[in-house]
Design a protein around this motif. Structure first.
Motif, PDB file in Angstrom:
ATOM      1  N   GLN A 120      36.422  40.760  22.110  1.00 13.66           N
ATOM      2  CA  GLN A 120      37.136  40.397  23.326  1.00 13.66           C
ATOM      3  C   GLN A 120      37.435  38.903  23.264  1.00 13.66           C
ATOM      4  OE1 GLN A 120      34.870  40.480  26.952  1.00 13.66           O
ATOM      5  NE2 GLN A 120      36.683  40.768  28.211  1.00 13.66           N
ATOM      6  N   ASP A 174      42.729  30.877  40.406  1.00 15.63           N
ATOM      7  CA  ASP A 174      42.396  31.670  39.238  1.00 15.63           C
ATOM      8  C   ASP A 174      41.620  30.796  38.258  1.00 15.63           C
ATOM      9  OD1 ASP A 174      44.392  33.063  36.534  1.00 15.63           O
ATOM     10  OD2 ASP A 174      42.290  33.308  37.078  1.00 15.63           O
ATOM     11  N   MET A 175      40.378  31.169  37.960  1.00 10.40           N
ATOM     12  CA  MET A 175      39.569  30.327  37.089  1.00 10.40           C
ATOM     13  C   MET A 175      39.642  30.756  35.629  1.00 10.40           C
ATOM     14  SD  MET A 175      37.218  28.515  39.347  1.00 10.40           S
ATOM     15  CE  MET A 175      38.541  27.446  39.058  1.00 10.40           C
ATOM     16  N   GLY A 176      40.509  31.722  35.334  1.00  9.66           N
ATOM     17  CA  GLY A 176      40.630  32.149  33.945  1.00  9.66           C
ATOM     18  C   GLY A 176      39.479  33.049  33.536  1.00  9.66           C
ATOM     19  N   TRP A 177      39.377  33.298  32.247  1.00  8.59           N
ATOM     20  CA  TRP A 177      38.305  34.149  31.755  1.00  8.59           C
ATOM     21  C   TRP A 177      37.036  33.334  31.597  1.00  8.59           C
ATOM     22  CZ3 TRP A 177      38.517  39.368  31.084  1.00  8.59           C
ATOM     23  CH2 TRP A 177      39.781  39.937  31.236  1.00  8.59           C
ATOM     24  N   THR A 232      43.549  28.205  28.138  1.00 10.43           N
ATOM     25  CA  THR A 232      44.480  29.125  28.789  1.00 10.43           C
ATOM     26  C   THR A 232      45.782  28.405  29.119  1.00 10.43           C
ATOM     27  OG1 THR A 232      42.516  29.936  29.896  1.00 10.43           O
ATOM     28  CG2 THR A 232      44.622  30.883  30.569  1.00 10.43           C
ATOM     29  N   ARG A 290      31.114  26.033  27.706  1.00 10.49           N
ATOM     30  CA  ARG A 290      32.000  27.083  27.217  1.00 10.49           C
ATOM     31  C   ARG A 290      31.614  27.428  25.790  1.00 10.49           C
ATOM     32  NH1 ARG A 290      36.974  27.852  29.392  1.00 10.49           N
ATOM     33  NH2 ARG A 290      37.282  26.783  31.370  1.00 10.49           N
ATOM     34  N   LEU A 307      38.086  35.274  24.409  1.00  8.44           N
ATOM     35  CA  LEU A 307      37.641  34.633  25.632  1.00  8.44           C
ATOM     36  C   LEU A 307      38.740  33.855  26.343  1.00  8.44           C
ATOM     37  CD1 LEU A 307      37.270  31.468  24.727  1.00  8.44           C
ATOM     38  CD2 LEU A 307      35.095  32.240  23.918  1.00  8.44           C
ATOM     39  N   ILE A 308      39.925  33.809  25.706  1.00  8.37           N
ATOM     40  CA  ILE A 308      41.039  33.172  26.409  1.00  8.37           C
ATOM     41  C   ILE A 308      41.867  34.205  27.157  1.00  8.37           C
ATOM     42  CG2 ILE A 308      43.097  31.766  26.154  1.00  8.37           C
ATOM     43  CD1 ILE A 308      41.945  30.586  23.694  1.00  8.37           C
ATOM     44  N   ASP A 362      34.433  25.331  34.973  1.00 11.85           N
ATOM     45  CA  ASP A 362      34.639  24.626  36.238  1.00 11.85           C
ATOM     46  C   ASP A 362      33.565  24.952  37.257  1.00 11.85           C
ATOM     47  OD1 ASP A 362      38.253  24.334  36.507  1.00 11.85           O
ATOM     48  OD2 ASP A 362      36.923  24.207  34.794  1.00 11.85           O
ATOM     49  N   MET A 416      39.771  27.051  31.026  1.00 10.78           N
ATOM     50  CA  MET A 416      41.049  26.754  31.678  1.00 10.78           C
ATOM     51  C   MET A 416      41.966  25.999  30.735  1.00 10.78           C
ATOM     52  SD  MET A 416      41.215  27.928  34.530  1.00 10.78           S
ATOM     53  CE  MET A 416      42.282  27.121  35.674  1.00 10.78           C
ATOM     54  N   PHE A 449      33.029  38.784  28.794  1.00  8.62           N
ATOM     55  CA  PHE A 449      33.814  37.891  29.635  1.00  8.62           C
ATOM     56  C   PHE A 449      34.421  38.642  30.804  1.00  8.62           C
ATOM     57  CE2 PHE A 449      33.551  34.378  26.800  1.00  8.62           C
ATOM     58  CZ  PHE A 449      33.409  34.959  25.546  1.00  8.62           C
TER      59      PHE A 449
END
Lengths: 217, 615
Positions: free
Chosen positions: B205, A179-182, B4, A17, B207-208, A28, B1, A196
């Motif tokens: 942008q 949902d894997m998020g951004w 978030t 990340r 990223l979260i 993930d 994740m 993203f």
């Protein structure tokens, strides 16, 4: 028909990340950027671009972590440095003493990964001969030919690949919609900015057909 | 994740406890020592303390105040609350010599700072008409730092303030309100932040959240996680090798100001030990959260098993309920199967915070895994009064002679992953436990349970294993070599103690455990020879007991075909379990016969008195 499918698997993977680059934490699942990297390691020419359309996750998502010694500084490549080096004909200062420069860094990586990458070739130059490109790619995959060995996000985690892409059972923990998020889609090298996208996984499948470098969807 | 989910937790907390959770642009301060009480005309009427003395520290009551931005320049006042140099223009102790004369340099600095404080507030309060605001402005305008000497106040307060320790806030006497109580003041501050302080922040942008907005340059520090005393950073790029493509600081990972605020506040809140969301094992912190109190309570009781009898009973009932596959809300209506639970394993690394583990499960999955773990470990007779906590488990993997500091942090991580993720226990867990036993000769129930758990789970989960699993209670039919050897050693020990009549001396286990468990063929013949001698002695004094022992011995020996030259790791694990089972058997069956046996046999069955977790 410009599409290809590639099965990739390995013991470890780390799709770092961007915010957790220092003490690495992996996403993930595989990022489109990493998928592109794998494809490019097998076959790439300036005339083509790879566009990743789909990532299928087969094995359950499992993390593990490891602590390693790395270094903290960079060897400076500034103009002045290099000019000085050439003028004085010496490399005295142009080194890095790793014993003085230790940083312990942790990495949280994925274990036992298995994916199927679906991608298509986009011709951006040269002759418009899609067949040729596909042939070359398929031949190289069959023979195991690569420019450099493909890796899962970081060089130390090598990729095994094959064109056998149909025999798999998606693990039960990946069933349903998640949902894997951004996630990082890729880097836009024209502006040096990361792009993203919102990753949604359906039965292990991440659909990227509607994503692209042109921003937020 | 992870980020978030932390941001989502912030949103949840803000709704539930709005008084404790600061919004963007504000922070919780534990540093406000005094309040200056003003009347509505701007006169200073009193100075009241905001702290109590606990032990040798002054503990201040926490308040939410505007974010204090790092003073990168020399003079940079904070809004509303600052130290006495900025608010009252007092000189710092280092600028005053023994005669009380203030140096010129210090004079200049304190004038500058006092001035700056007033100017900031004049600017921000422009256009506001509010009793405390007006009073504060009048006070600041009319205040002369020399007035401090003539003010009437408590000597302790005077000393404190002269030392420029802690922050000072303002309070209105008439209604006991603070500046932070007024919405217009807060709004003025937020506007200032976006228009002035963050004006140069780039639009990126995030990223979260995925939204475009001002990206933060630096990230707030996390407290309560160890490491640097002023807090550590989860996200930072302070060394050249961490930066990417020449980008500096926050550009390396665009995160919006709001998202950064959210996750740092959430993380700080979770790490605060008052909130019962975290556990500490040496340097590692395990934090967990869920939407309902009941769910968090459940996880808490897993990490800190309750002492109370009735609480324990409930816990066992809960596991029974889950084993039968029934929905949780039938047992306790506050628990829902679908509640999401999150867990994060953190560790400090000098100035940074390292994430070593992350997991996300539904309460149903979590319960099933906890129950599976408990069943895997379960032995009869039960070696514990309350289910062993993770700390206790991990502690057993290292020798009693070593400090709990030598716990391997990756082991903790792997064990937690195994328990909550349902994966195999790490092999390390078995090997370390066996090594620990060899080192301190303490074969207790927990260690036996650990061996059983690792081996059984491996057999159950790896499809190509056909061997039978380790029994829960003493199984006289079990013919596995490791198991039998363990039983044999235990019996030899019991016989020796009985014949000697006391607990003194290191005994069979003390002398022979290592070699008996690794190379039985080499050691057991001599052990058994000694055992025969003990039996002979016993026949003279207590023939009845001796007969029983002889029977038990032959019952085991007839199953042994030949003593194995070595035992594999798994067989060594079974050795431990066999030892434990047999020791308890002896304890039980001869309890009524001879008190000496009791003393000898129950030596190592109960867990030691070590606390279950470090805090």
């Amino acid at each position: 028909m410009s599409r290809v499918k590639l099965r990739v698997w390995g013991d470890r993977a780390c799709f770092t990340r961007p915010e957790m680059k220092v003490e690495r934490v992996s996403y993930d699942v595989m990022t489109p950027s990493a998928a592109r990297g794998i494809l490019e390691a097998i076959y790439w020419k300036p005339e083509i671009q790879w566009v990743v359309e789909n990532i299928q996750v087969i094995n359950p998502i499992k993390f593990s972590s490891i602590l390693r010694n790395e270094i903290s500084s960079k060897i400076s490549l500034s103009e002045n440095r290099i000019r000085k080096m050439l003028e004085e004909d010496t490399v005295d200062e142009f080194y890095l003493d790793t014993t003085q420069d230790r940083q312990q860094r942790n990495m949280m990586y994925l274990r036992d990964v298995d994916y199927v990458i679906s991608a298509r070739i986009k011709i951006v130059g040269g002759e418009d001969n899609m067949g040729k490109h596909l042939d070359i790619f398929n031949r190289r995959v069959k023979r195991g030919q690569t420019f450099h060995h493909p890796y899962f996000g970081v060089r130390e985690f090598p990729v095994n690949f094959s064109n056998e892409t149909t025999e798999f059972d998606v693990h039960e923990s990946l069933q349903g919609e998640k949902d894997m998020g951004w996630m990082l889609y890729d880097f836009d090298y024209s502006t040096d900015e990361p792009v993203f996208f919102r990753a949604n996984m359906l039965d292990g499948n991440i659909d990227l057909k509607n994503e692209g470098l042109n921003g937020v969807k | 994740m992870i980020l978030t989910k932390l941001c989502e937790h912030y949103d949840f907390l803000l709704e539930k406890k709005p008084d404790e959770i600061p919004s963007v642009g504000f922070e919780v301060s534990n540093n406000i020592k005094y309040f200056l009480v003003l009347d509505s005309l701007g006169n200073l009427v009193n100075i009241i303390p905001n702290y109590v003395r606990e032990g040798n520290r002054d503990v201040c009551k926490p308040h939410i105040i505007p974010t204090r931005i790092t003073r990168r320049q020399h003079t940079r006042p904070h809004f509303l609350c600052d130290d006495t140099q900025y608010v009252l223009g007092l000189p710092r102790p280092k600028g005053v010599d023994e005669n009380g004369v203030v140096s010129d340099a210090e004079e200049r600095i304190r004038e500058e700072r006092c001035e700056a404080f007033l100017n900031l507030h004049e600017d921000l309060f422009k256009g506001l008409d509010n009793p405390l605001v007006n009073a504060m402005l009048i006070f600041l305008r009319n205040w002369n730092p020399d007035d401090f000497k003539t003010l009437e106040m408590d000597r302790v307060i005077r000393e404190d303030m002269k030392n420029v320790q802690g922050l000072v806030g303002f309070l209105l006497r008439d209604n006991n309100e603070m500046l932070m109580d007024y919405k217009e003041v807060k709004d003025a501050w937020v506007t200032y932040l976006y228009d002035v302080e963050w004006a140069d922040n780039k639009e990126k942008q995030c990223l979260i959240t995925g939204k475009h907005g001002k990206a933060t340059r630096l990230h707030n520090r996390i407290l309560g996680a160890g490491g640097r005393s002023t807090g550590v950073n989860l996200i930072s790029f302070d060394k050249p090798s961490f930066r990417f493509q020449g980008k500096s600081q926050g550009d390396n990972a665009p995160i919006s100001i709001e998202a950064m605020h959210k996750y740092t506040v959430a993380l700080n809140h979770l790490l605060d030990y008052n909130n019962n969301n975290s556990i500490r094992i040496n340097e590692q912190r395990i934090i967990f959260w869920a939407r309902t109190e009941a769910a968090t309570g459940l996880i808490n009781s897993f990490f800190r098993p309750p002492d109370d009898e009735s609480e324990l009973k409930k816990f066992y009932e809960y596991m029974e309920h889950v084993s039968q596959g029934r929905p949780l809300n039938k047992w306790n209506p506050e628990l829902e199967d679908s509640t999401e639970v999150y867990m994060l394993l953190l560790s400090p690394n000098s100035a940074r915070l390292v994430i070593q583990g992350w997991g996300q499960w539904t309460l149903k999955e979590l319960s099933e895994r906890l129950t599976e773990h408990y069943n895997d470990m379960y032995l009869e007779p039960v070696p514990w009064k309350r289910p062993p906590s993770v700390f206790y488990l991990v502690r057993q993997t290292i020798s009693d002679n070593k400090d709990s500091d030598s716990i391997d942090p990756t082991m903790t991580n792997d064990i937690l992953n195994a328990i909550f993720g349902g994966w195999l226990y790490p092999n390390k867990m078995l090997t370390s436990t066996l090594l620990a036993i060899r080192s301190d000769r303490n074969v207790n129930g927990i260690r036996a349970a650990i061996c059983k758990a690792v081996i059984n789970r491996k057999h159950r989960k790896l499809v190509n294993y056909e061997k039978e699993t380790i029994p829960m209670s003493l199984d006289k039919n079990e013919k596995g070599a490791g198991y039998l050897m363990g039983r044999l050693l235990s019996l030899a020990e019991t016989i020796q103690r009985a014949s000697r009549g006391s607990r003194a001396g290191s005994g069979v286990v003390g002398k022979f455990y290592s070699s008996a468990s690794t190379t039985p063929a080499h050691t057991f013949p001599s052990i058994l020879r000694n055992t025969q001698n003990h039996l002979i002695k016993l026949y003279k004094n207590k023939p009845g007991l001796a007969v029983n022992f002889e029977k038990a011995l032959s019952e085991i020996l007839e199953k042994v075909e030949n003593f194995p030259k070595t035992l594999t790791l798994e067989e060594q694990g079974m050795f431990v379990v066999g030892f434990y089972h047999q020791t308890n058997e002896s304890y039980r069956s001869v309890k009524r016969d001879d008190k000496v046996i009791e003393d000898g046999a129950d030596r190592q069955l109960e867990p030691t008195n070590e606390s279950y977790d470090p805090q």
